[in-house]
Design a protein around this motif. Structure first.
Motif, PDB file in Angstrom:
ATOM      1  N   CYS A 269      80.955  63.984  48.332  1.00 25.95           N
ATOM      2  CA  CYS A 269      80.675  63.791  46.893  1.00 25.95           C
ATOM      3  C   CYS A 269      81.384  62.831  45.938  1.00 25.95           C
ATOM      4  O   CYS A 269      82.073  62.009  46.560  1.00 25.95           O
ATOM      5  N   MET A 270      81.131  62.652  44.692  1.00 26.96           N
ATOM      6  CA  MET A 270      81.578  61.784  43.688  1.00 26.96           C
ATOM      7  C   MET A 270      82.889  62.342  42.968  1.00 26.96           C
ATOM      8  O   MET A 270      82.373  62.957  41.829  1.00 26.96           O
ATOM      9  N   ASN A 271      83.912  62.337  43.149  1.00 29.06           N
ATOM     10  CA  ASN A 271      84.839  63.244  42.549  1.00 29.06           C
ATOM     11  C   ASN A 271      86.181  62.445  41.921  1.00 29.06           C
ATOM     12  O   ASN A 271      86.887  62.775  41.111  1.00 29.06           O
ATOM     13  N   GLU A 272      85.952  60.914  41.942  1.00 30.68           N
ATOM     14  CA  GLU A 272      87.067  60.192  41.308  1.00 30.68           C
ATOM     15  C   GLU A 272      87.029  60.052  39.869  1.00 30.68           C
ATOM     16  O   GLU A 272      88.173  60.397  39.143  1.00 30.68           O
TER      17      GLU A 272
ATOM     18  N   GLY B 165      79.771  52.343  46.265  1.00 29.01           N
ATOM     19  CA  GLY B 165      78.614  51.882  47.193  1.00 29.01           C
ATOM     20  C   GLY B 165      78.924  52.745  48.597  1.00 29.01           C
ATOM     21  O   GLY B 165      78.028  53.559  49.005  1.00 29.01           O
ATOM     22  N   GLU B 166      80.117  52.911  49.077  1.00 26.11           N
ATOM     23  CA  GLU B 166      80.463  53.708  50.094  1.00 26.11           C
ATOM     24  C   GLU B 166      80.332  55.232  49.907  1.00 26.11           C
ATOM     25  O   GLU B 166      79.967  55.964  50.664  1.00 26.11           O
ATOM     26  N   ARG B 167      80.616  55.481  48.438  1.00 26.27           N
ATOM     27  CA  ARG B 167      80.714  56.716  48.029  1.00 26.27           C
ATOM     28  C   ARG B 167      79.251  57.359  48.264  1.00 26.27           C
ATOM     29  O   ARG B 167      78.900  58.489  48.536  1.00 26.27           O
ATOM     30  N   TRP B 168      78.146  56.671  47.568  1.00 25.72           N
ATOM     31  CA  TRP B 168      76.897  56.941  47.394  1.00 25.72           C
ATOM     32  C   TRP B 168      76.299  57.097  48.924  1.00 25.72           C
ATOM     33  O   TRP B 168      75.622  57.953  49.266  1.00 25.72           O
ATOM     34  N   THR B 169      76.632  56.066  49.688  1.00 27.27           N
ATOM     35  CA  THR B 169      76.129  56.082  50.992  1.00 27.27           C
ATOM     36  C   THR B 169      76.676  57.352  51.692  1.00 27.27           C
ATOM     37  O   THR B 169      75.873  57.911  52.459  1.00 27.27           O
ATOM     38  N   LYS B 170      77.869  57.811  51.731  1.00 27.98           N
ATOM     39  CA  LYS B 170      78.208  59.168  52.384  1.00 27.98           C
ATOM     40  C   LYS B 170      77.587  60.059  51.492  1.00 27.98           C
ATOM     41  O   LYS B 170      77.139  61.086  52.012  1.00 27.98           O
ATOM     42  N   LEU B 171      77.199  60.121  50.182  1.00 33.05           N
ATOM     43  CA  LEU B 171      76.456  61.265  49.530  1.00 33.05           C
ATOM     44  C   LEU B 171      74.835  61.193  50.137  1.00 33.05           C
ATOM     45  O   LEU B 171      74.299  62.366  50.357  1.00 33.05           O
ATOM     46  N   VAL B 172      74.263  59.974  50.441  1.00 33.18           N
ATOM     47  CA  VAL B 172      73.085  60.065  51.116  1.00 33.18           C
ATOM     48  C   VAL B 172      73.203  60.828  52.443  1.00 33.18           C
ATOM     49  O   VAL B 172      72.226  61.773  52.694  1.00 33.18           O
ATOM     50  N   THR B 173      74.031  60.459  53.263  1.00 38.82           N
ATOM     51  CA  THR B 173      74.340  61.052  54.449  1.00 38.82           C
ATOM     52  C   THR B 173      74.540  62.512  54.649  1.00 38.82           C
ATOM     53  O   THR B 173      73.843  63.370  55.338  1.00 38.82           O
TER      54      THR B 173
ATOM     55  N   TYR C 103      74.162  50.574  43.136  1.00 39.28           N
ATOM     56  CA  TYR C 103      75.074  50.555  44.280  1.00 39.28           C
ATOM     57  C   TYR C 103      74.651  49.929  45.328  1.00 39.28           C
ATOM     58  O   TYR C 103      73.489  49.798  45.529  1.00 39.28           O
ATOM     59  N   GLU C 104      75.586  49.279  46.015  1.00 41.43           N
ATOM     60  CA  GLU C 104      75.293  48.408  47.223  1.00 41.43           C
ATOM     61  C   GLU C 104      75.641  49.467  48.381  1.00 41.43           C
ATOM     62  O   GLU C 104      76.857  49.681  48.721  1.00 41.43           O
ATOM     63  N   LEU C 105      74.560  49.859  49.073  1.00 39.22           N
ATOM     64  CA  LEU C 105      74.577  50.767  49.972  1.00 39.22           C
ATOM     65  C   LEU C 105      75.150  50.332  51.348  1.00 39.22           C
ATOM     66  O   LEU C 105      74.578  49.142  51.584  1.00 39.22           O
ATOM     67  N   GLU C 106      75.756  50.966  52.052  1.00 37.53           N
ATOM     68  CA  GLU C 106      76.273  50.606  53.461  1.00 37.53           C
ATOM     69  C   GLU C 106      74.979  51.456  54.519  1.00 37.53           C
ATOM     70  O   GLU C 106      74.079  52.003  54.384  1.00 37.53           O
ATOM     71  N   GLU C 107      75.244  51.097  55.696  1.00 33.88           N
ATOM     72  CA  GLU C 107      74.257  51.750  56.603  1.00 33.88           C
ATOM     73  C   GLU C 107      74.667  53.238  56.715  1.00 33.88           C
ATOM     74  O   GLU C 107      75.705  53.805  56.473  1.00 33.88           O
ATOM     75  N   VAL C 108      73.645  54.115  57.013  1.00 32.46           N
ATOM     76  CA  VAL C 108      73.344  55.524  56.755  1.00 32.46           C
ATOM     77  C   VAL C 108      72.892  55.791  58.331  1.00 32.46           C
ATOM     78  O   VAL C 108      71.827  55.482  58.598  1.00 32.46           O
ATOM     79  N   HIS C 109      73.931  56.559  58.931  1.00 32.10           N
ATOM     80  CA  HIS C 109      73.607  57.080  60.580  1.00 32.10           C
ATOM     81  C   HIS C 109      73.398  55.914  61.143  1.00 32.10           C
ATOM     82  O   HIS C 109      72.711  55.855  62.334  1.00 32.10           O
ATOM     83  N   HIS C 110      74.378  54.733  60.910  1.00 29.16           N
ATOM     84  CA  HIS C 110      73.960  53.259  61.503  1.00 29.16           C
ATOM     85  C   HIS C 110      72.477  52.897  61.442  1.00 29.16           C
ATOM     86  O   HIS C 110      71.921  52.135  62.473  1.00 29.16           O
ATOM     87  N   ILE C 111      71.736  53.308  60.547  1.00 25.48           N
ATOM     88  CA  ILE C 111      70.445  52.568  60.188  1.00 25.48           C
ATOM     89  C   ILE C 111      70.451  51.865  58.773  1.00 25.48           C
ATOM     90  O   ILE C 111      71.167  52.442  57.762  1.00 25.48           O
ATOM     91  N   ASP C 112      69.969  50.936  58.741  1.00 25.32           N
ATOM     92  CA  ASP C 112      69.597  50.208  57.438  1.00 25.32           C
ATOM     93  C   ASP C 112      68.985  51.044  56.341  1.00 25.32           C
ATOM     94  O   ASP C 112      67.872  51.746  56.525  1.00 25.32           O
ATOM     95  N   PRO C 113      69.736  51.249  55.390  1.00 30.80           N
ATOM     96  CA  PRO C 113      69.019  52.125  54.087  1.00 30.80           C
ATOM     97  C   PRO C 113      67.555  51.993  53.696  1.00 30.80           C
ATOM     98  O   PRO C 113      67.009  52.806  53.510  1.00 30.80           O
ATOM     99  N   GLU C 114      67.233  50.993  53.965  1.00 26.37           N
ATOM    100  CA  GLU C 114      65.760  50.204  53.549  1.00 26.37           C
ATOM    101  C   GLU C 114      64.983  50.846  54.466  1.00 26.37           C
ATOM    102  O   GLU C 114      63.821  51.372  54.162  1.00 26.37           O
ATOM    103  N   THR C 115      65.190  51.046  55.740  1.00 28.00           N
ATOM    104  CA  THR C 115      64.524  51.583  56.769  1.00 28.00           C
ATOM    105  C   THR C 115      64.473  53.161  56.552  1.00 28.00           C
ATOM    106  O   THR C 115      63.166  53.640  56.622  1.00 28.00           O
ATOM    107  N   ILE C 116      65.515  53.779  56.171  1.00 28.11           N
ATOM    108  CA  ILE C 116      65.232  55.096  55.935  1.00 28.11           C
ATOM    109  C   ILE C 116      64.451  55.498  54.666  1.00 28.11           C
ATOM    110  O   ILE C 116      63.765  56.595  54.729  1.00 28.11           O
ATOM    111  N   ALA C 117      64.446  54.477  53.835  1.00 27.93           N
ATOM    112  CA  ALA C 117      64.043  54.687  52.580  1.00 27.93           C
ATOM    113  C   ALA C 117      62.417  54.758  52.805  1.00 27.93           C
ATOM    114  O   ALA C 117      61.524  55.475  52.277  1.00 27.93           O
ATOM    115  N   ARG C 118      61.945  53.800  53.449  1.00 30.95           N
ATOM    116  CA  ARG C 118      60.639  53.479  53.714  1.00 30.95           C
ATOM    117  C   ARG C 118      59.936  54.676  54.776  1.00 30.95           C
ATOM    118  O   ARG C 118      58.909  55.066  54.661  1.00 30.95           O
TER     119      ARG C 118
END
Length: 353
Positions: free
Chosen positions: A113-116, A194-202, A246-261
């Protein structure tokens, strides 16, 4: 003298990272609120085991129950405090340790989560860092014993990402990176948010689903309806994260745009997503139960309001709906209250426009 380290919340991640620090000879104090866990660590140390490839080890540690923390007032202060509790416990855990920090001491959120911002509200932004444990697949399977449902990730996947909230590389970020790198691969990131939000997505794609269905990751992924629902959850979270800048990183080693689509129904994106996730399900790590699923099994409070519920709230702030995440949040809350029992039908029977 080396830096004095405190692990606040010796659960799965805190226990795993902290045990490797202690094994390397670092000055680490383990603080926890579960009496049986503290007693086991005092009697037998911390035991770390892996599903494959890595020999089990046990390391003697100094463990304190949180009610004993006042004794630290007579000792050398804490230089680095890793907060590893559930998100709903972040504020009080930070408040508890702040009075024992050295003048230059700081707090690291090693959590989901986002706790900072919660930590910074207590100790200030200048004393707040973030550390993300990505796809680490660990659980506190019994008092004093952390088990990892895999081997080390090493070069195949960078597990820990350490960052300052302002994105610059500092000596203290390097110090934190050195410590967590004792347990697995680590990098310093300039993209903490961006890393935080990426982990949140995961986490949002699997944790709540495991909690309300009772299923492990592999079973979530091999069911077509549930797997496609994970994409829907991820798609909503990705679109909201993008809109928030946020600048998202890969999610499950997949481009986040691919997951979104894929979550939006694009046939080619769904094909790629399905192929990748089914291959993931065939690996040993997919036998792991996500952390919120573990919490539900243990009868603990879940972090659903800080994961999928948080995504819904942030979307509402900017005018984006997240109906799949909202539905899942409601279902998990009802299971947690005992109004429903964990069952895949909660999602299989769900109808969303």
């Amino acid at each position: 003298m080396g830096q004095r380290i405190a692990i606040i919340g010796t659960g799965a991640v805190g226990g795993y990272a902290g045990a490797h620090m202690a094994q390397a000879g670092e000055d680490v104090i383990f603080i926890d609120m579960w009496p049986e866990n503290v007693a086991a660590m005092r009697s037998n140390g911390l035991r770390i085991s892996h599903l494959r490839d890595i020999p089990e080890f046990n390391v003697p540690v100094r463990a304190l129950h949180l009610t004993e923390l006042q004794g630290l007032s007579k000792e050398r202060p804490i230089d680095i405090a890793f907060v590893c509790v559930k998100s709903y416990d972040t504020a009080w855990a930070t408040m508890l340790v702040q009075q024992y920090l050295a003048p230059g001491g700081f707090v690291v959120s090693l959590q989901n989560c986002m706790n900072e911002a919660t930590i910074a509200a207590v100790v200030g932004w200048g004393r707040t860092l973030g550390a993300i444990a990505s796809s680490i697949t660990v659980d506190l399977c019994e008092p004093g014993h952390v088990r990892r449902a895999a081997g080390k990730s090493g070069a195949a996947h960078t597990v820990f990402r350490v960052g300052e909230v302002h994105g610059r590389t500092t000596d203290r970020a390097r110090a934190v990176a050195r410590l967590v790198a004792l347990s697995d691969s680590t990098r310093i990131t300039a993209n903490l948010w961006g890393e935080r939000w990426t982990k949140l997505v995961t986490n949002a794609m699997a944790n709540g689903l495991s909690a309300c269905t009772g299923l492990i990751s592999r079973d979530l992924l091999t069911n077509d309806v549930l797997r496609h629902f994970t994409a829907r959850l991820g798609s909503e979270a990705i679109r909201i994260g993008q809109a928030l800048g946020y600048e998202l990183e890969e999610v499950h080693h997949i481009d986040p745009e691919t997951i979104a689509r894929a979550g939006e129904g694009d046939p080619e994106a769904r094909r790629v997503y399905d192929e990748h996730r089914l291959a993931e399900a065939a690996k040993g790590g997919a036998a792991h139960r996500p952390s919120m699923g573990q919490d539900m099994v243990k009868g603990r409070r879940t972090e659903i309001d800080f994961l999928n519920g948080y995504i819904v709230e942030r979307g509402q702030e900017i005018g984006l709906d997240a109906p799949a995440n909202a539905a899942l949040t409601d279902i998990v809350r009802r299971v947690e209250r005992g109004e429903l029992q964990p069952d895949p039908s909660h999602i299989l029977d769900l109808r969303l426009n």
